[in-house]
Scaffold this active site. Structure first.
Site, PDB file in Angstrom:
ATOM      1  N   ALA A  53       0.334   8.002  11.993  1.00 21.90           N
ATOM      2  CA  ALA A  53      -0.955   8.688  12.040  1.00 21.90           C
ATOM      3  C   ALA A  53      -1.413   9.084  13.457  1.00 21.90           C
ATOM      4  O   ALA A  53      -1.733  10.258  13.690  1.00 21.90           O
ATOM      5  CB  ALA A  53      -1.996   7.829  11.326  1.00 21.90           C
ATOM      6  N   GLN A 203      11.820   4.080   7.489  1.00 17.28           N
ATOM      7  CA  GLN A 203      11.161   3.953   8.801  1.00 17.28           C
ATOM      8  C   GLN A 203      11.314   2.540   9.368  1.00 17.28           C
ATOM      9  O   GLN A 203      11.366   2.357  10.579  1.00 17.28           O
ATOM     10  CB  GLN A 203       9.663   4.295   8.683  1.00 17.28           C
ATOM     11  CG  GLN A 203       9.353   5.752   8.433  1.00 17.28           C
ATOM     12  CD  GLN A 203       9.243   6.052   6.951  1.00 17.28           C
ATOM     13  OE1 GLN A 203       9.866   5.389   6.121  1.00 17.28           O
ATOM     14  NE2 GLN A 203       8.485   7.067   6.597  1.00 17.28           N
ATOM     15  N   ASP A 244      -2.833   4.861   7.360  1.00 17.84           N
ATOM     16  CA  ASP A 244      -3.057   6.299   7.517  1.00 17.84           C
ATOM     17  C   ASP A 244      -4.489   6.697   7.236  1.00 17.84           C
ATOM     18  O   ASP A 244      -4.944   7.747   7.683  1.00 17.84           O
ATOM     19  CB  ASP A 244      -2.106   7.089   6.611  1.00 17.84           C
ATOM     20  CG  ASP A 244      -0.740   7.131   7.245  1.00 17.84           C
ATOM     21  OD1 ASP A 244      -0.021   6.121   7.154  1.00 17.84           O
ATOM     22  OD2 ASP A 244      -0.411   8.152   7.877  1.00 17.84           O
ATOM     23  N   LYS A 255       1.997   3.473   4.094  1.00 13.55           N
ATOM     24  CA  LYS A 255       3.295   3.818   3.524  1.00 13.55           C
ATOM     25  C   LYS A 255       3.519   3.151   2.176  1.00 13.55           C
ATOM     26  O   LYS A 255       3.160   1.988   1.978  1.00 13.55           O
ATOM     27  CB  LYS A 255       4.375   3.402   4.534  1.00 13.55           C
ATOM     28  CG  LYS A 255       5.801   3.657   4.166  1.00 13.55           C
ATOM     29  CD  LYS A 255       6.105   5.067   3.715  1.00 13.55           C
ATOM     30  CE  LYS A 255       5.547   6.151   4.607  1.00 13.55           C
ATOM     31  NZ  LYS A 255       5.623   7.502   3.962  1.00 13.55           N
TER      32      LYS A 255
HETATM   33  O1  MRU Z   1       5.269   8.729   6.332  1.00 11.31           O
HETATM   34  P1  MRU Z   1       5.034   8.071   7.647  1.00 11.31           P
HETATM   35  O2  MRU Z   1       6.257   7.498   8.234  1.00 11.31           O
HETATM   36  O3  MRU Z   1       4.287   8.998   8.596  1.00 11.31           O
HETATM   37  O4  MRU Z   1       4.046   6.867   7.326  1.00 11.31           O
HETATM   38  C1  MRU Z   1       3.508   6.177   8.394  1.00 11.31           C
HETATM   39  C2  MRU Z   1       2.803   4.951   8.049  1.00 11.31           C
HETATM   40  O5  MRU Z   1       2.598   4.626   6.908  1.00 11.31           O
HETATM   41  C3  MRU Z   1       2.301   4.151   9.211  1.00 11.31           C
HETATM   42  O6  MRU Z   1       2.159   2.806   8.860  1.00 11.31           O
HETATM   43  C4  MRU Z   1       0.940   4.682   9.675  1.00 11.31           C
HETATM   44  O7  MRU Z   1       0.968   6.046   9.935  1.00 11.31           O
HETATM   45  C5  MRU Z   1       0.447   3.963  10.872  1.00 11.31           C
HETATM   46  S1  MRU Z   1       1.280   4.367  12.372  1.00 11.31           S
HETATM   47  C6  MRU Z   1       0.496   3.515  13.604  1.00 11.31           C
END
Ligand code: MRU
Length: 354
Positions: A53, A203, A244, A255
């Site tokens: 995010a 990830q 997010d 996620k």
């Molecule tokens: O789909 P992504 O990899 O962008 O999802 C990201 C997440 O779910 C992270 O935990 C979130 O963005 C926090 S990053 C500090």
């Protein structure tokens, strides 16, 4: 805080080019993309080359600047129109991350103020560049502060479980959920971190395991369906995740798989903490019910990481990219201003008070 060398999104000032660490090719390759157009930034966000995010917000802020920097210096109206167009366009790249809108709105506010002060087009361009830079620099400070607050919740030798990647690559630097781990590592806390691989885009395996290992932190990779056994075996004393979007009542979108981890943590009596920059808290959103869940392509599940397809052709696939963790499952929300405990409705409102 240990000096981290990874910088996932930054402007090369001399070349006026956005440099983005391509997160889709990690860990096999550490390669950086040179982005000079708004289309390039849109695509990098959409394809998760830049993800997480805060990093999305930073990229979008630079993206609107790149979109208008070549505009005619003598056409104020045309300049403002071009900005609005680029803002709308970038807002469509990855709507679940509230930071995307937060950063774009902040850029728009800065432009509005410059315009009200009768700034010339070159002055407005400079103001936008400066604001994007500020968003980036502030994120670094915010993450550091989240790390310091979150570390007060942890003790040496703890086993920590994390899901997805809320680390340095997902932010300007340090990360959110991983920030206390870097800070604790520097102070000799000797954490044992368990990283969920995070299907379907991995990830956890590709990014969290990579960046923690690179920092010399003890990290063990597990498949998502192994979280319950490591909890049962008492290997985990706390769960730390990013987010997010946090709704006003504390419901948290993160996620896909995060809510399952929270349910298991509750079952095993393990504290579950969400690390959330205030830019990710959306007080306009009353509960998680209002959070739109991004649906992504079938191919991410059936074939993306396999040499041969691993599911029958034409099988239906459901691939939601996020889920919402109910606020009742969250032990505390760690922000740059401190840790918020239930009742979140009151506590979250409180931290926004000047
Ligand atoms: O789909 P992504 O990899 O962008 O999802 C990201 C997440 O779910 C992270 O935990 C979130 O963005 C926090 S990053 C500090």
């Amino acid at each position: 805080m240990e000096e981290l060398v990874i910088e996932s999104v930054k402007l090369d000032d001399e070349r006026d080019t956005l440099i983005v660490l391509d997160q889709t090719v990690l860990p096999t390759s550490e390669s950086y993309l040179d982005l000079t157009t708004v289309e390039g930034v849109w695509e990098a966000i959409y394809e998760l080359k830049v993800r997480g995010a805060p990093a999305i917000g930073i990229a979008a802020a630079y993206g609107v600047y790149l979109a208008v920097k070549q505009e005619d210096d003598s056409d104020r109206t045309g300049f403002i129109k071009a900005f609005d167009k680029a803002k709308t366009y970038l807002a469509s790249s990855r709507p679940p991350a509230v930071n995307l809108f937060w950063a774009l709105d902040r850029m728009a506010d800065r432009l509005k103020k410059s315009a009200e002060n009768q700034a010339s087009v070159p002055e407005m361009k400079a103001a936008l560049k400066e604001e994007a830079q500020k968003i980036r620099d502030e994120d670094e400070e915010v993450c550091k502060s989240i790390g310091e607050h979150a570390l007060t919740l942890l003790k040496p030798d703890m086993g920590i479980l994390t899901h997805c990647n809320a680390g340095t690559v997902a932010t300007a630097k340090y990360g959110t959920a991983l920030a206390p781990l870097y800070l604790g590592h520097e102070q000799g806390y000797n954490f044992r971190v368990y990283a969920d691989e995070t299907r379907p885009l991995l990830q956890g395996a590709r990014l969290t395991a990579w960046e923690l290992q690179k920092a010399g932190i003890d990290v063990t990779l597990i498949c998502d369906n192994m979280a319950s056994i490591v909890m049962k075996e008492q290997k985990i004393q706390a769960v730390l995740v990013g987010c997010d979007r946090v709704a006003a009542n504390g419901d948290t979108a993160n996620k896909i798989g995060t809510s399952g981890v929270a349910i298991m943590a509750k079952h095993y009596g393990i504290p579950f903490y969400v690390c959330a920059p205030m830019s990710t808290i959306d007080l306009e959103c009353a509960t998680g019910e209002e959070i739109e869940i991004e649906l992504r392509s079938d191919e991410e599940v059936t074939e993306k990481w396999y040499e041969t397809r691993m599911a029958p052709k034409d099988v239906s696939v459901y691939n939601p990219a996020f889920d919402v963790t109910d606020h009742t499952l969250i032990t505390g929300i760690v922000t740059e201003k401190g840790i918020v405990y239930p009742d979140y409705k009151t506590g979250l409102k409180e931290i926004f008070r000047p």
